[in-house]
Design a protein around this motif. Structure first.
Motif, PDB file in Angstrom:
ATOM      1  N   ASP A 130       0.853  -1.192   0.000  1.00 38.80           N
ATOM      2  CA  ASP A 130       0.000   0.000   0.000  1.00 38.80           C
ATOM      3  C   ASP A 130       0.889   1.243   0.000  1.00 38.80           C
ATOM      4  N   PRO A 131       1.030   1.912  -1.156  1.00 31.90           N
ATOM      5  CA  PRO A 131       1.900   3.085  -1.225  1.00 31.90           C
ATOM      6  C   PRO A 131       1.220   4.376  -0.795  1.00 31.90           C
ATOM      7  N   ALA A 132      -0.074   4.320  -0.527  1.00 31.41           N
ATOM      8  CA  ALA A 132      -0.867   5.536  -0.306  1.00 31.41           C
ATOM      9  C   ALA A 132      -0.955   5.877   1.179  1.00 31.41           C
ATOM     10  N   ASP A 133      -1.768   6.889   1.474  1.00 37.23           N
ATOM     11  CA  ASP A 133      -1.967   7.324   2.847  1.00 37.23           C
ATOM     12  C   ASP A 133      -3.312   6.881   3.401  1.00 37.23           C
ATOM     13  N   GLN A 134      -3.974   5.941   2.713  1.00 35.37           N
ATOM     14  CA  GLN A 134      -5.222   5.376   3.212  1.00 35.37           C
ATOM     15  C   GLN A 134      -5.091   3.856   3.253  1.00 35.37           C
ATOM     16  N   ASP A 135      -5.925   3.220   4.071  1.00 35.55           N
ATOM     17  CA  ASP A 135      -5.922   1.768   4.150  1.00 35.55           C
ATOM     18  C   ASP A 135      -6.322   1.161   2.805  1.00 35.55           C
ATOM     19  N   LEU A 136      -5.730   0.017   2.495  1.00 35.12           N
ATOM     20  CA  LEU A 136      -6.004  -0.695   1.250  1.00 35.12           C
ATOM     21  C   LEU A 136      -6.820  -1.944   1.586  1.00 35.12           C
ATOM     22  N   TYR A 137      -7.986  -2.078   0.949  1.00 38.89           N
ATOM     23  CA  TYR A 137      -8.864  -3.230   1.152  1.00 38.89           C
ATOM     24  C   TYR A 137      -8.792  -4.125  -0.082  1.00 38.89           C
ATOM     25  N   PHE A 138      -8.511  -5.410   0.127  1.00 38.20           N
ATOM     26  CA  PHE A 138      -8.337  -6.286  -1.033  1.00 38.20           C
ATOM     27  C   PHE A 138      -8.499  -7.748  -0.614  1.00 38.20           C
ATOM     28  N   ALA A 139      -8.702  -8.564  -1.609  1.00 39.84           N
ATOM     29  CA  ALA A 139      -8.581 -10.015  -1.493  1.00 39.84           C
ATOM     30  C   ALA A 139      -7.647 -10.474  -2.599  1.00 39.84           C
ATOM     31  N   ILE A 140      -7.080 -11.654  -2.426  1.00 38.51           N
ATOM     32  CA  ILE A 140      -6.219 -12.216  -3.455  1.00 38.51           C
ATOM     33  C   ILE A 140      -6.371 -13.731  -3.419  1.00 38.51           C
ATOM     34  N   GLY A 141      -6.205 -14.348  -4.568  1.00 39.77           N
ATOM     35  CA  GLY A 141      -6.329 -15.793  -4.625  1.00 39.77           C
ATOM     36  C   GLY A 141      -5.727 -16.353  -5.892  1.00 39.77           C
ATOM     37  N   ALA A 142      -5.631 -17.664  -5.922  1.00 41.24           N
ATOM     38  CA  ALA A 142      -5.068 -18.389  -7.063  1.00 41.24           C
ATOM     39  C   ALA A 142      -6.149 -19.264  -7.681  1.00 41.24           C
ATOM     40  N   HIS A 143      -5.940 -19.597  -8.965  1.00 41.53           N
ATOM     41  CA  HIS A 143      -6.943 -20.393  -9.693  1.00 41.53           C
ATOM     42  C   HIS A 143      -6.244 -21.357 -10.666  1.00 41.53           C
ATOM     43  N   PRO A 144      -5.213 -22.105 -10.185  1.00 40.05           N
ATOM     44  CA  PRO A 144      -4.497 -22.990 -11.102  1.00 40.05           C
ATOM     45  C   PRO A 144      -5.319 -24.208 -11.497  1.00 40.05           C
ATOM     46  N   ALA A 145      -5.298 -24.511 -12.780  1.00 47.80           N
ATOM     47  CA  ALA A 145      -6.031 -25.666 -13.311  1.00 47.80           C
ATOM     48  C   ALA A 145      -5.023 -26.741 -13.700  1.00 47.80           C
ATOM     49  N   PHE A 146      -5.155 -27.908 -13.094  1.00 47.80           N
ATOM     50  CA  PHE A 146      -4.237 -29.013 -13.334  1.00 47.80           C
ATOM     51  C   PHE A 146      -4.894 -30.076 -14.196  1.00 47.80           C
ATOM     52  N   LYS A 147      -4.157 -30.562 -15.170  1.00 50.98           N
ATOM     53  CA  LYS A 147      -4.697 -31.555 -16.092  1.00 50.98           C
ATOM     54  C   LYS A 147      -5.077 -32.836 -15.364  1.00 50.98           C
ATOM     55  N   GLN A 247     -10.994 -31.382 -19.001  1.00 50.52           N
ATOM     56  CA  GLN A 247     -10.074 -32.371 -18.427  1.00 50.52           C
ATOM     57  C   GLN A 247      -9.085 -31.688 -17.475  1.00 50.52           C
ATOM     58  N   PHE A 248      -9.618 -31.153 -16.392  1.00 50.17           N
ATOM     59  CA  PHE A 248      -8.799 -30.437 -15.409  1.00 50.17           C
ATOM     60  C   PHE A 248      -9.523 -30.370 -14.073  1.00 50.17           C
ATOM     61  N   VAL A 249      -8.748 -30.122 -13.039  1.00 54.22           N
ATOM     62  CA  VAL A 249      -9.277 -29.826 -11.704  1.00 54.22           C
ATOM     63  C   VAL A 249      -8.506 -28.620 -11.181  1.00 54.22           C
ATOM     64  N   CYS A 250      -9.230 -27.604 -10.733  1.00 53.31           N
ATOM     65  CA  CYS A 250      -8.611 -26.429 -10.131  1.00 53.31           C
ATOM     66  C   CYS A 250      -8.518 -26.609  -8.611  1.00 53.31           C
ATOM     67  N   ILE A 251      -7.349 -26.315  -8.064  1.00 57.62           N
ATOM     68  CA  ILE A 251      -7.135 -26.291  -6.616  1.00 57.62           C
ATOM     69  C   ILE A 251      -6.710 -24.872  -6.284  1.00 57.62           C
TER      70      ILE A 251
END
Length: 291
Positions: A130-147, A247-251
């Protein structure tokens, strides 16, 4: 443009667009463990989900009295990242705010994805600053799909999912892409047979309570597959296309969650949101071992 990192055992290909992993190959066998991205079933490989994970109720939210619109999983997966560091076995990709992101998300930010390979393991590290002068609200996640399957003589149903450690976890209901955390319930689903019907009600979502969990997707004999370490992820989603025969499964390790069905739309109230103080950094990540 794509970036390649490799060692004697594995090779990873990451696209600058979305900083998305598109290939993870074991050199000894030639197996590529990442889904091809066939748009007939699901047209991505392993997108980053930022600054939201999942769907917002009615695709909008409110912050500081203003309404903003954002579609499922946010915008980072559709942005071009800059490669700021690279050598043979690791690369760092960076995204910061721009005119397009500020229309949807009124925050300055610095998002970095660091890919590193050691032996037969690929680690993906997330950094949000967070480079700013206010709080940063966020979420983050992954979505890898494996064969699945990985070999031409196998079937989708030849594969299994295994959670370690084996224990009772809470499962979060999902309906119309929105969650219902108030109705999460205990389950002992440490071993799941892969089938199309497994995903008939959309993703399976488990509350990990930030407890390190290893999820293995492999053939029944465990001769080949992947093991994903969620590290300190809050949740994990397991998903595949239904009824389409992808033909995949995401974890999917997540540090956030789709809006609850009773969300009031205020970003600062969002369930499982991360709040980052000015001039501070959030770090998280996961790893994938192939065999």
């Amino acid at each position: 443009m794509a970036v390649i990192i490799e060692n004697e055992q594995i090779r990873a290909v990451i696209n600058e667009h979305g900083a998305e992993l598109s290939s993870l190959i074991a050199k000894k066998t030639g197996i590529d463990y990442i889904w091809s991205g066939d748009s007939k079933y699901w047209g991505r490989h392993s997108p980053v989900l930022f600054p939201i994970e999942g769907k917002l109720k009615d695709d909008h939210y409110f912050f500081a009295g203003k309404e903003y619109h954002m579609t499922q999983h946010g915008f980072a997966r559709d942005q071009d990242f800059t490669v700021i560091e690279q050598d043979s076995s690791h690369a760092i990709f960076e995204l910061t705010q721009n005119a397009a992101t500020l229309e949807k998300y009124p925050f300055d930010f610095r998002l970095r994805l660091t890919y590193t390979i050691v032996n037969s393991e690929l680690t993906l590290g997330y950094s949000v600053y967070d480079p700013a002068d206010q709080d940063l609200y966020f979420a983050i996640g992954a979505h890898p799909a494996f064969k699945a399957p990985l070999m031409p003589n196998e079937e989708y149903s030849d594969y299994e999912l295994e959670f370690s450690p084996a224990k009772t976890r809470h499962k979060i209901p999902l309906a119309d892409s929105l969650t219902d955390p108030k109705k999460q319930y205990p389950v002992d689903e440490n071993h799941l047979s892969v089938s199309r019907e497994l995903f008939k009600d959309d993703a399976l979502i488990y509350n990990l309570n930030r407890e390190e969990t290893i999820i293995t997707l492999a053939d029944k004999a465990k001769t080949h597959g992947i093991s994903l370490n969620t590290k300190d992820a809050k949740f994990v989603g397991i998903w595949s296309s239904y009824p389409a025969n992808g033909q995949f499964v995401c974890i999917e390790p997540w540090w956030g969650l789709a809006d609850p069905q009773d969300s009031d739309g205020e970003l600062t109230h969002k369930y499982a949101i991360n709040k980052l103080a000015p001039k501070t950094e959030f770090q998280a990540g996961f790893s994938v071992s192939v065999f």
